[in-house]
Design an enzyme around this catalytic site. Structure first.
Site, PDB file in Angstrom:
ATOM      1  N   ASN A 196      26.502  51.966  26.998  1.00 47.64           N
ATOM      2  CA  ASN A 196      26.987  50.822  27.783  1.00 47.64           C
ATOM      3  C   ASN A 196      28.490  50.676  27.518  1.00 47.64           C
ATOM      4  O   ASN A 196      28.926  49.719  26.882  1.00 47.64           O
ATOM      5  CB  ASN A 196      26.226  49.551  27.388  1.00 47.64           C
ATOM      6  CG  ASN A 196      26.631  48.352  28.234  1.00 47.64           C
ATOM      7  OD1 ASN A 196      27.101  48.503  29.357  1.00 47.64           O
ATOM      8  ND2 ASN A 196      26.468  47.165  27.686  1.00 47.64           N
TER       9      ASN A 196
ATOM     10  N   CYS B 182      43.175  29.904  44.876  1.00 44.72           N
ATOM     11  CA  CYS B 182      42.547  30.946  44.070  1.00 44.72           C
ATOM     12  C   CYS B 182      41.872  31.946  45.002  1.00 44.72           C
ATOM     13  O   CYS B 182      41.114  31.548  45.896  1.00 44.72           O
ATOM     14  CB  CYS B 182      41.510  30.343  43.113  1.00 44.72           C
ATOM     15  SG  CYS B 182      40.608  31.580  42.142  1.00 44.72           S
TER      16      CYS B 182
ATOM     17  N   CYS C  12      34.199  27.548  49.234  1.00 50.85           N
ATOM     18  CA  CYS C  12      35.060  27.189  48.116  1.00 50.85           C
ATOM     19  C   CYS C  12      36.342  26.557  48.641  1.00 50.85           C
ATOM     20  O   CYS C  12      37.109  27.206  49.363  1.00 50.85           O
ATOM     21  CB  CYS C  12      35.389  28.412  47.275  1.00 50.85           C
ATOM     22  SG  CYS C  12      36.545  28.069  45.924  1.00 50.85           S
TER      23      CYS C  12
ATOM     24  N   CYS D 106      37.606  35.385  44.137  1.00 46.08           N
ATOM     25  CA  CYS D 106      36.372  35.794  44.809  1.00 46.08           C
ATOM     26  C   CYS D 106      36.738  36.495  46.114  1.00 46.08           C
ATOM     27  O   CYS D 106      36.721  35.890  47.199  1.00 46.08           O
ATOM     28  CB  CYS D 106      35.485  34.577  45.060  1.00 46.08           C
ATOM     29  SG  CYS D 106      34.840  33.831  43.557  1.00 46.08           S
TER      30      CYS D 106
ATOM     31  N   CYS E 296      35.175  24.923  40.237  1.00 42.82           N
ATOM     32  CA  CYS E 296      34.811  26.269  40.688  1.00 42.82           C
ATOM     33  C   CYS E 296      33.299  26.416  40.725  1.00 42.82           C
ATOM     34  O   CYS E 296      32.604  26.081  39.761  1.00 42.82           O
ATOM     35  CB  CYS E 296      35.426  27.309  39.750  1.00 42.82           C
ATOM     36  SG  CYS E 296      34.856  28.999  40.064  1.00 42.82           S
TER      37      CYS E 296
ATOM     38  N   CYS F  36      29.691  49.544  34.277  1.00 39.10           N
ATOM     39  CA  CYS F  36      30.293  48.468  35.063  1.00 39.10           C
ATOM     40  C   CYS F  36      31.375  49.002  35.990  1.00 39.10           C
ATOM     41  O   CYS F  36      32.109  48.222  36.598  1.00 39.10           O
ATOM     42  CB  CYS F  36      30.862  47.383  34.145  1.00 39.10           C
ATOM     43  SG  CYS F  36      32.138  47.962  33.007  1.00 39.10           S
TER      44      CYS F  36
ATOM     45  N   GLN G 265      26.863  39.668  28.318  1.00 46.20           N
ATOM     46  CA  GLN G 265      26.963  39.740  29.776  1.00 46.20           C
ATOM     47  C   GLN G 265      27.192  38.356  30.377  1.00 46.20           C
ATOM     48  O   GLN G 265      26.625  37.362  29.919  1.00 46.20           O
ATOM     49  CB  GLN G 265      25.687  40.348  30.364  1.00 46.20           C
ATOM     50  CG  GLN G 265      25.433  41.781  29.941  1.00 46.20           C
ATOM     51  CD  GLN G 265      26.309  42.798  30.641  1.00 46.20           C
ATOM     52  OE1 GLN G 265      27.200  42.447  31.407  1.00 46.20           O
ATOM     53  NE2 GLN G 265      26.080  44.073  30.367  1.00 46.20           N
TER      54      GLN G 265
ATOM     55  N   GLU H 225      28.345  49.858  17.228  1.00 42.83           N
ATOM     56  CA  GLU H 225      29.291  48.954  17.902  1.00 42.83           C
ATOM     57  C   GLU H 225      30.526  48.793  17.019  1.00 42.83           C
ATOM     58  O   GLU H 225      30.411  48.662  15.797  1.00 42.83           O
ATOM     59  CB  GLU H 225      28.616  47.599  18.149  1.00 42.83           C
ATOM     60  CG  GLU H 225      29.521  46.481  18.594  1.00 42.83           C
ATOM     61  CD  GLU H 225      30.241  46.773  19.885  1.00 42.83           C
ATOM     62  OE1 GLU H 225      31.452  46.503  19.951  1.00 42.83           O
ATOM     63  OE2 GLU H 225      29.593  47.281  20.837  1.00 42.83           O
TER      64      GLU H 225
END
Length: 377
Positions: A306, A11, A3, A14, A87, A333, A211, A261
């Site tokens: 979730n 940036c 990158c 990552c 990107c 997550c 997602q 939800e």
């Protein structure tokens, strides 16, 4: 993955980009195992890898610069725009639309929001691509003032980006670091973006969650479907169901499936998917997961959860621990909050687990775990 933005110091999102991908994946597996602790009875399946690049189906770009030369990317420490259109994380379809969006900003005279001065209108550009290459565009504005100009020039934008299906304006009047506000104005006839995953049509509305990594999300849903089908529960709750991904995939495994939800937008999308698929035994309701569980007159055999990164509430963990629920499929997550919730539910023991690398080049990942109730003497 190479990158130029990272190499130039523009940036550093990552954080793991300099590590070989195989090492990243092994480290995430080890981190997940450490978080769950010494559990010899857990069967860890092989981690699900992702493409190393071009996997993000969603771009959240801060708009900077000027009307004539807008930047799409992030802001530096002095709140100046840093353009990140090249990107390597984004899908080709998203990449291809960035130049057209920059042209539209100039055409519609959308002044980028100046953070230090608190002037200007256009704050963020949010783009989502479906598996079929169709796009949803959301323009986050400080006020409604530019909407008339956006409507005027919208036909030109739709001609320049034929894949655009849904275009909306989101209003974020406050001077705040959040990405979007509560009010949405749909500008196109179509209001939903079709997301076809594993042969199931799900529908994404502007303020619904989906997602970020479609191939890995598809694998996540397939794994949950496989585990749930193997248990053949009579009833299922899908808590924090979003647009219904888990519930729709597991609909054939039970006589009754209920999705809960908080987002009414997401519930409307999930209901549309169920109707189109003819899934009469699947229902969706807007509401808080904890409140729904605590108010229920009976518990299902299996619960899918979730939750956001913070995990389950203490009240919901307590309810699950004391309930008659026999199995829980937990999609997390954040391995730390998963470990905390497991400690609060000692009767629900993880039997199988798998890492899904939803976010290559970063420290984030998803863990799916199958919990089974153990009746302690």
């Amino acid at each position: 993955m190479h990158c130029s933005y990272f190499d130039a110091g523009l940036c550093h999102s990552c954080t793991l980009i300099e590590q070989p991908y195989a090492d990243q994946l092994a480290a995430k597996q080890a981190q997940a195992a450490r978080a769950l602790g010494d559990r010899p009875d857990v069967q860890w399946l092989t981690p699900v890898a992702s493409p190393e690049s071009a996997f993000r189906n969603k771009a959240k770009m801060v708009v900077g610069g000027t009307v004539q030369r807008p930047t799409l990317g992030i802001l530096d420490v002095e709140a100046r725009g840093v353009d990140l259109r090249d990107c390597g994380l984004y899908t080709p379809g998203i990449h291809a639309c960035f130049p057209r969006l920059a042209e539209f900003i100039t055409l519609a005279d959308l002044t980028p929001y100046d953070v230090p001065l608190r002037t200007g209108e256009l704050k963020n550009v949010l783009v989502t691509e479906s598996p079929e290459g169709e796009l949803m565009l959301r323009l986050v504005l400080r006020s409604q003032e530019p909407v008339a100009r956006i409507r005027k020039h919208l036909p030109a934008l739709l001609r320049s980006i034929p894949q655009l299906r849904v275009v909306s304006v989101n209003l974020l009047p406050g001077h705040t670091a959040i990405v979007e506000g509560e009010r949405e104005i749909i500008l196109t006839d179509e209001e939903t973006l079709r997301m076809r995953v594993n042969g199931i049509d799900m529908y994404l509305r502007p303020q619904s969650f989906f997602q970020t990594n479609t191939p890995v999300a598809a694998a996540l849903y397939r794994q949950a479907q496989d585990w749930v089908s193997g248990q053949a529960p009579a009833s299922i709750w899908d808590l924090y169901c979003g647009v219904g991904g888990f519930a729709l995939h597991c609909a054939g495994a039970a006589d009754e499936v209920v999705g809960i939800e908080t987002s009414r937008e997401a519930v409307a999308s999930a209901e549309l998917s169920a109707r189109e698929a003819g899934l009469s035994r699947v229902t969706f309701e807007p509401g808080d997961a904890t409140a729904f569980a605590l108010a229920a007159s009976r518990a299902p055999e299996l619960v899918i959860v979730n939750p956001p990164r913070r995990g389950l509430s203490a009240e919901l963990c307590g309810w699950l621990e004391s309930s008659s629920v026999q199995r829980v499929v937990y999609s997390s997550c954040h391995a730390g909050s998963l470990a905390r919730d497991l400690a609060a539910m000692p009767s629900l023991v993880p039997r199988r687990a798998r890492v899904f690398d939803m976010f290559p080049q970063s420290e984030h990942f998803e863990v799916l775990a199958l919990l089974e109730r153990v009746h302690r003497v």
